[in-house]
Design an enzyme around this catalytic site. Structure first.
Site, PDB file in Angstrom:
ATOM      1  N   GLU A  46       0.822  -1.203   0.000  1.00 18.63           N
ATOM      2  CA  GLU A  46       0.000   0.000   0.000  1.00 18.63           C
ATOM      3  C   GLU A  46       0.860   1.259   0.000  1.00 18.63           C
ATOM      4  OE1 GLU A  46      -2.035  -2.782   3.054  1.00 18.63           O
ATOM      5  OE2 GLU A  46      -0.089  -2.611   2.075  1.00 18.63           O
ATOM      6  N   CYS A  69      -2.379  -3.396   7.430  1.00 19.46           N
ATOM      7  CA  CYS A  69      -1.990  -3.547   8.832  1.00 19.46           C
ATOM      8  C   CYS A  69      -2.334  -2.292   9.617  1.00 19.46           C
ATOM      9  CB  CYS A  69      -0.507  -3.858   8.939  1.00 19.46           C
ATOM     10  SG  CYS A  69       0.576  -2.523   8.391  1.00 19.46           S
ATOM     11  N   CYS A  78      -0.230   0.740   7.814  1.00 19.27           N
ATOM     12  CA  CYS A  78      -0.712   1.150   6.495  1.00 19.27           C
ATOM     13  C   CYS A  78      -2.067   1.850   6.578  1.00 19.27           C
ATOM     14  CB  CYS A  78      -0.808  -0.063   5.576  1.00 19.27           C
ATOM     15  SG  CYS A  78       0.787  -0.787   5.161  1.00 19.27           S
ATOM     16  N   TRP A 164      19.685 -39.663 -13.135  1.00 21.60           N
ATOM     17  CA  TRP A 164      18.512 -38.821 -12.836  1.00 21.60           C
ATOM     18  C   TRP A 164      17.286 -39.501 -13.423  1.00 21.60           C
ATOM     19  CZ3 TRP A 164      19.072 -34.940  -9.519  1.00 21.60           C
ATOM     20  CH2 TRP A 164      20.318 -34.345  -9.380  1.00 21.60           C
ATOM     21  N   THR A 190      18.807 -39.456   3.779  1.00 13.63           N
ATOM     22  CA  THR A 190      19.036 -38.796   2.490  1.00 13.63           C
ATOM     23  C   THR A 190      20.393 -38.103   2.484  1.00 13.63           C
ATOM     24  OG1 THR A 190      16.671 -38.471   2.087  1.00 13.63           O
ATOM     25  CG2 THR A 190      18.179 -37.034   0.906  1.00 13.63           C
ATOM     26  N   ASP A 194      22.686 -39.484  -0.369  1.00  9.36           N
ATOM     27  CA  ASP A 194      22.787 -38.628  -1.558  1.00  9.36           C
ATOM     28  C   ASP A 194      23.701 -37.422  -1.381  1.00  9.36           C
ATOM     29  OD1 ASP A 194      20.948 -40.339  -2.711  1.00  9.36           O
ATOM     30  OD2 ASP A 194      19.223 -39.098  -2.202  1.00  9.36           O
TER      31      ASP A 194
END
Length: 358
Positions: A46, A69, A78, A164, A190, A194
């Site tokens: 705003e 707000c 605002c 992949w 993971t 990986d």
């Protein structure tokens, strides 16, 4: 309002933990100024629109995607600025779920004599800020789980080989998911298997790296893991004391959080991220066991599955491990929300219809 929502979406990569907000000022049927919240700590949408409008703001209608707000934080309220600028009508797509606002902004504007409306394109506005709304209302983040699979629902070969399955376009699309997330979360298995970095690498102009989170109950994360080699903060949630791993304790960008109890470990992690780290959205990138546990606990809100046009066979690893499903009546019901091609792969986005919280 549609234009205001378009503007708001420009902040998807930069406003965390604030919501994305767009604003359009209209006078005599013509747009006189626009604005959007660009970055945390910067002026709200705003304020940007009002500054762009100058004197044209007087007598204008304000279309904004979130209730203005009414409290002072890093920026002034605002509502007062809109009133002082002479705006005569405010149309908000949705009320602000922040308890510090929660209707007070709209009331202040009405009390000042402005015409105030709310609810225009509300569903679209709520979807844009669903993580912010969930954090404010439930003290939990919105969790999106990203998975990549073959047509027969497999994620890797039996020996763990997975790079992949999907093509380069799909992998680039994942980086956009990362950029729109407050945090990226994975499990220790993971990390060990990986050695991912979990950072944003495929999008130009992105300065903010999401918080990276490892769930590691026994504190087995190696100090030379690649996740520590990238800019940005890393959290490890564990049940061990930090001093149990001196090498990890010495890493500058790492914080080790030891939870006191193993009960509802996953729920504790998410609540901590929401309430102590202001995390709105979590992107879960992990293996079948953690993804299954999160789903079974009712902690995943959305699945994003990239399906590659390949078959890996019945000996390959499954998409999800969900021990609680033993009968057809135990099935998890999903709701398709989007299906589209990304390169040669298919991206399927689904919501969870029946959460299986235990």
């Amino acid at each position: 309002m549609s234009r205001a929502l378009q503007l708001a979406s420009k902040g998807l990569y930069s406003t965390h933990p604030n919501p994305c907000v767009g604003c359009v000022l209209v006078k005599n049927g013509q747009i006189v100024a626009e604005g959007w919240h660009r970055i945390t700590g910067g002026p709200h949408a705003e304020i940007v629109a009002l500054e762009n409008a100058g004197q044209l703001a007087s007598g204008a209608d304000c279309y904004v995607t979130l209730e203005p707000c009414s409290h002072a934080g890093k920026t002034p309220p605002c509502t007062r600025t809109l009133i002082d600028a002479g705006v005569t009508r405010v149309v908000a797509a949705m009320a602000d779920p922040n308890p510090l606002v929660a209707g007070r902004g709209l009331k202040e504007l009405r009390d000042a004599g402005l015409v105030v409306e709310s609810g225009l394109m509300e569903a679209q506005a709520r979807k844009l800020n669903r993580g912010f709304e969930k954090r404010m209302k439930e003290q939990m983040p919105f969790v999106r789980c990203k998975l990549a699979m073959s047509v027969d629902g497999r994620t890797a070969m039996a020996d763990g080989t997975s790079q992949w399955i999907t093509g380069t376009e799909a992998r680039r699309d994942v980086h956009q998911l990362r950029a729109a997330s407050s945090a990226i979360m994975t499990g220790i298995e993971t990390v060990l298997r990986d050695d991912p970095r979990l950072n944003i690498r495929e999008i130009d102009g992105i300065e903010r790296q999401p918080l990276r989170v490892i769930l590691d109950r026994k504190l087995r994360t190696p100090a030379d893991a690649r996740i520590f080699s990238c800019p940005g903060r890393v959290l490890i949630f564990t049940l061990q004391e930090a001093q149990d791993n001196r090498a990890l304790e010495a890493i500058e960008n790492l914080e080790i959080i030891s939870l006191a109890s193993p009960d509802k470990f996953l729920e504790q992690v998410l609540h901590n991220l929401a309430m102590k780290r202001q995390v709105n959205e979590v992107l879960l990138e992990c293996g079948a066991t953690l993804a299954g546990a999160m789903l079974e606990a009712g902690l995943i809100n959305e699945l994003v599955i990239y399906m590659a046009p390949v078959l890996l066979g019945h000996n390959a690893r499954p998409l999800l491990n969900i021990p609680g499903i033993k009968r057809i009546t135990d099935k998890v019901m999903l709701d398709f929300s989007e299906i589209r091609m990304v390169g040669k792969d298919c991206r399927i986005i689904m919501g969870i219809k029946n959460q299986r919280a235990v």
